[in-house]
Design an enzyme around this catalytic site. Sequence first.
Site, PDB file in Angstrom:
ATOM      1  CE  LYS A   1      -1.758   1.678   3.996  1.00 27.07           C
ATOM      2  NZ  LYS A   1      -1.487   3.115   4.188  1.00 27.07           N
ATOM      3  CG  ASN A   2       2.596   2.659   3.535  1.00 27.07           C
ATOM      4  OD1 ASN A   2       1.406   2.920   3.391  1.00 27.07           O
ATOM      5  ND2 ASN A   2       3.175   2.545   4.721  1.00 27.07           N
TER       6      ASN A   2
ATOM      7  CB  CYS B   1      -3.793  11.242  12.020  1.00 32.66           C
ATOM      8  SG  CYS B   1      -3.487   9.518  11.727  1.00 32.66           S
TER       9      CYS B   1
ATOM     10  NE  ARG C   1       0.873   9.887  10.278  1.00 35.96           N
ATOM     11  CZ  ARG C   1       0.450   8.833   9.594  1.00 35.96           C
ATOM     12  NH1 ARG C   1      -0.736   8.362   9.791  1.00 35.96           N
ATOM     13  NH2 ARG C   1       1.213   8.272   8.705  1.00 35.96           N
ATOM     14  N   PRO C   2       2.297  16.321  11.527  1.00 33.60           N
ATOM     15  CG  PRO C   2       4.122  17.517  12.350  1.00 33.60           C
ATOM     16  CD  PRO C   2       3.348  16.242  12.534  1.00 33.60           C
TER      17      PRO C   2
ATOM     18  CG  ASP D   1       3.420   1.333   9.387  1.00 34.47           C
ATOM     19  OD1 ASP D   1       3.068   2.173  10.243  1.00 34.47           O
ATOM     20  OD2 ASP D   1       3.475   1.585   8.163  1.00 34.47           O
TER      21      ASP D   1
ATOM     22  NE  ARG E   1      -6.934   4.029   5.820  1.00 35.12           N
ATOM     23  CZ  ARG E   1      -5.991   4.337   6.705  1.00 35.12           C
ATOM     24  NH1 ARG E   1      -6.257   4.326   7.986  1.00 35.12           N
ATOM     25  NH2 ARG E   1      -4.791   4.674   6.307  1.00 35.12           N
TER      26      ARG E   1
HETATM   27  C1  UD1 Z   1       4.592   6.778   6.398  1.00 34.71           C
HETATM   28  C2  UD1 Z   1       3.716   5.570   6.228  1.00 34.71           C
HETATM   29  C3  UD1 Z   1       3.272   5.041   7.580  1.00 34.71           C
HETATM   30  C4  UD1 Z   1       4.470   4.798   8.462  1.00 34.71           C
HETATM   31  C5  UD1 Z   1       5.381   6.004   8.513  1.00 34.71           C
HETATM   32  C6  UD1 Z   1       6.692   5.752   9.252  1.00 34.71           C
HETATM   33  C7  UD1 Z   1       2.639   5.887   4.079  1.00 34.71           C
HETATM   34  C8  UD1 Z   1       1.382   6.150   3.327  1.00 34.71           C
HETATM   35  N1  UD1 Z   1       2.558   5.938   5.415  1.00 34.71           N
HETATM   36  O1  UD1 Z   1       3.814   7.782   7.051  1.00 34.71           O
HETATM   37  O2  UD1 Z   1       2.538   3.846   7.369  1.00 34.71           O
HETATM   38  O3  UD1 Z   1       4.035   4.503   9.772  1.00 34.71           O
HETATM   39  O4  UD1 Z   1       5.728   6.440   7.182  1.00 34.71           O
HETATM   40  O5  UD1 Z   1       7.376   4.701   8.660  1.00 34.71           O
HETATM   41  O6  UD1 Z   1       3.673   5.636   3.497  1.00 34.71           O
HETATM   42  N2  UD1 Z   1       6.835  14.587  10.697  1.00 34.71           N
HETATM   43  C9  UD1 Z   1       6.959  15.920  11.042  1.00 34.71           C
HETATM   44  N3  UD1 Z   1       6.749  16.870  10.074  1.00 34.71           N
HETATM   45  C10 UD1 Z   1       6.445  16.528   8.793  1.00 34.71           C
HETATM   46  C11 UD1 Z   1       6.320  15.165   8.447  1.00 34.71           C
HETATM   47  C12 UD1 Z   1       6.526  14.213   9.418  1.00 34.71           C
HETATM   48  O7  UD1 Z   1       7.239  16.259  12.190  1.00 34.71           O
HETATM   49  O8  UD1 Z   1       6.255  17.431   7.974  1.00 34.71           O
HETATM   50  C13 UD1 Z   1       7.045  13.560  11.745  1.00 34.71           C
HETATM   51  C14 UD1 Z   1       5.805  12.726  11.988  1.00 34.71           C
HETATM   52  O9  UD1 Z   1       4.909  13.362  12.886  1.00 34.71           O
HETATM   53  C15 UD1 Z   1       6.413  11.471  12.574  1.00 34.71           C
HETATM   54  C16 UD1 Z   1       7.742  11.353  11.828  1.00 34.71           C
HETATM   55  O10 UD1 Z   1       8.011  12.642  11.297  1.00 34.71           O
HETATM   56  O11 UD1 Z   1       6.674  11.654  13.951  1.00 34.71           O
HETATM   57  C17 UD1 Z   1       7.730  10.352  10.699  1.00 34.71           C
HETATM   58  O12 UD1 Z   1       6.669  10.651   9.821  1.00 34.71           O
HETATM   59  P1  UD1 Z   1       6.708  10.210   8.299  1.00 34.71           P
HETATM   60  O13 UD1 Z   1       7.897   9.322   8.097  1.00 34.71           O
HETATM   61  O14 UD1 Z   1       6.600  11.388   7.433  1.00 34.71           O
HETATM   62  O15 UD1 Z   1       5.409   9.293   8.180  1.00 34.71           O
HETATM   63  P2  UD1 Z   1       4.327   9.284   7.017  1.00 34.71           P
HETATM   64  O16 UD1 Z   1       4.998   9.495   5.707  1.00 34.71           O
HETATM   65  O17 UD1 Z   1       3.183  10.140   7.406  1.00 34.71           O
END
Ligand code: UD1
Length: 429
Positions: free
Chosen positions: A22-23, A126, A131-132, A316, A408
């Site tokens: 999915k990811n 979320c 998740r910013p 995950d 999902r």
């Molecule tokens: C993706 C995956 C999710 C997985 C995660 C971590 C998809 C669709 N989802 O989520 O299943 O659990 O990677 O492997 O691929 N953060 C910030 N600012 C930002 C973006 C992120 O502070 O702008 C923080 C998040 O709050 C979190 C950390 O960075 O604490 C990691 O987030 P991120 O790796 O971006 O996760 P996702 O891409 O949302």
Amino acid sequence: MDRIRIVGGAKLNGTIPISGAKNAALPLMIAALLTEDTLILDNVPRLADVAQLQRILGNHGVDIMSAGKRSGDHQYQGQTLHISAKNIIDTTAPYELVSKMRASFWVIAPLLARMHEAKVSLPGGCAIGTRPVDLLIMALEKLGATIAIDGGYVVASAPGGLRGAEIEFPKVTVSGTHVALMAATLAKGTTIINNAACEPEITDVADCLIKMGAKISGAGTPRIVIEGVDQLHGARHTVLPDRIEAGTYAMAVAMTGGDVQLSGARPELLQSALDVLTEAGATITVNNEGIRVARNGAGINPVTVTTAPFPGFPTDLQAQLMALMTCAKGVSHITETIFENRFMHVQELARFGARIQLDGETATIDGVAKLRGAPVMATDLRASVSLVIAALAAEGETMVNRIYHLDRGFERLEDKLSACGATIERISG
Ligand code: UD1
């Protein structure tokens, strides 16, 4: 609303085919916005999130054709999508659509890169923490975009196109890396992404972008270099297997006992989880078909695990590991470092009789001899499946409510498990 009824106690034996990730499928579909030509994706999982993203892309004017099954295709074979973003008719991604799936926010990158403008709703809260998107915005600003937040929308423009830049992520972010990578493919000049996420799904997207004509090196390492090109073209790409689905079923087998072949799973995508499972007492064998997981006789050993970016233990799989450890012969410790508040499953696991104490980002799990089935409710995708794992080993009946989260991210979960001997059924309505 559909529910899943499980009667626990059966060992799992047989074969489980692993679906496309999915990811990876979601960002690959989004990458189709980067070109006027058709992108063909094979092995796309049949999931609610994929269907939702099809609707979101449709809103931008993207045509998606799903090729039908051919005779001889395996019943679980993923679908082939022909995605054509020839005419982008709308560069706005509205709240009603983006709020249903966080990853759809990532359309901002290809829209900005190709159309030089995008207006995308902030994804909102979320169940697993705040998740910013600040780091995604930072990356796009580095690439020369002007960004304003207006009425809950991120309004981005780059009238003369994006420009290559050096981007340094202060923390590893999968979403940030996807966005920076996609945007940089069409930027003028060279982009360097430092502290990039190394997750296999990033490498898969980069491989596809390279087939589309992008110039990328270093994907899968913390330093990715992208040489911008004027345009990308069509390509055909097969989505890599879902390491989280494979790890989930591996945990389920370790929980119930039995012997299951995870066909199509690739061990190098989940080595850290396989190491933990071995420590927990499962026997892992790698063969031509994929990964075989067995646990016979001996009980489950407790483990101490901390989640980390790839190649560390994936967040995950944290909830699923916790379900497994509820029946370990001793005390386990699981620390979550990626998302705050990703412990929504703890209260529900307690309903099975699990003994779990939370202290900040660490859960201490004191294994019990037996779980007992209970009505439970799923709160997010991975938490939901951890309840299924607990239920498979619990005495008596479990009813998992609110299973739309499972749909999902897990393709035909109940079919795959019942084919291995589990008593599991979906109850509609
Ligand atoms: C993706 C995956 C999710 C997985 C995660 C971590 C998809 C669709 N989802 O989520 O299943 O659990 O990677 O492997 O691929 N953060 C910030 N600012 C930002 C973006 C992120 O502070 O702008 C923080 C998040 O709050 C979190 C950390 O960075 O604490 C990691 O987030 P991120 O790796 O971006 O996760 P996702 O891409 O949302």
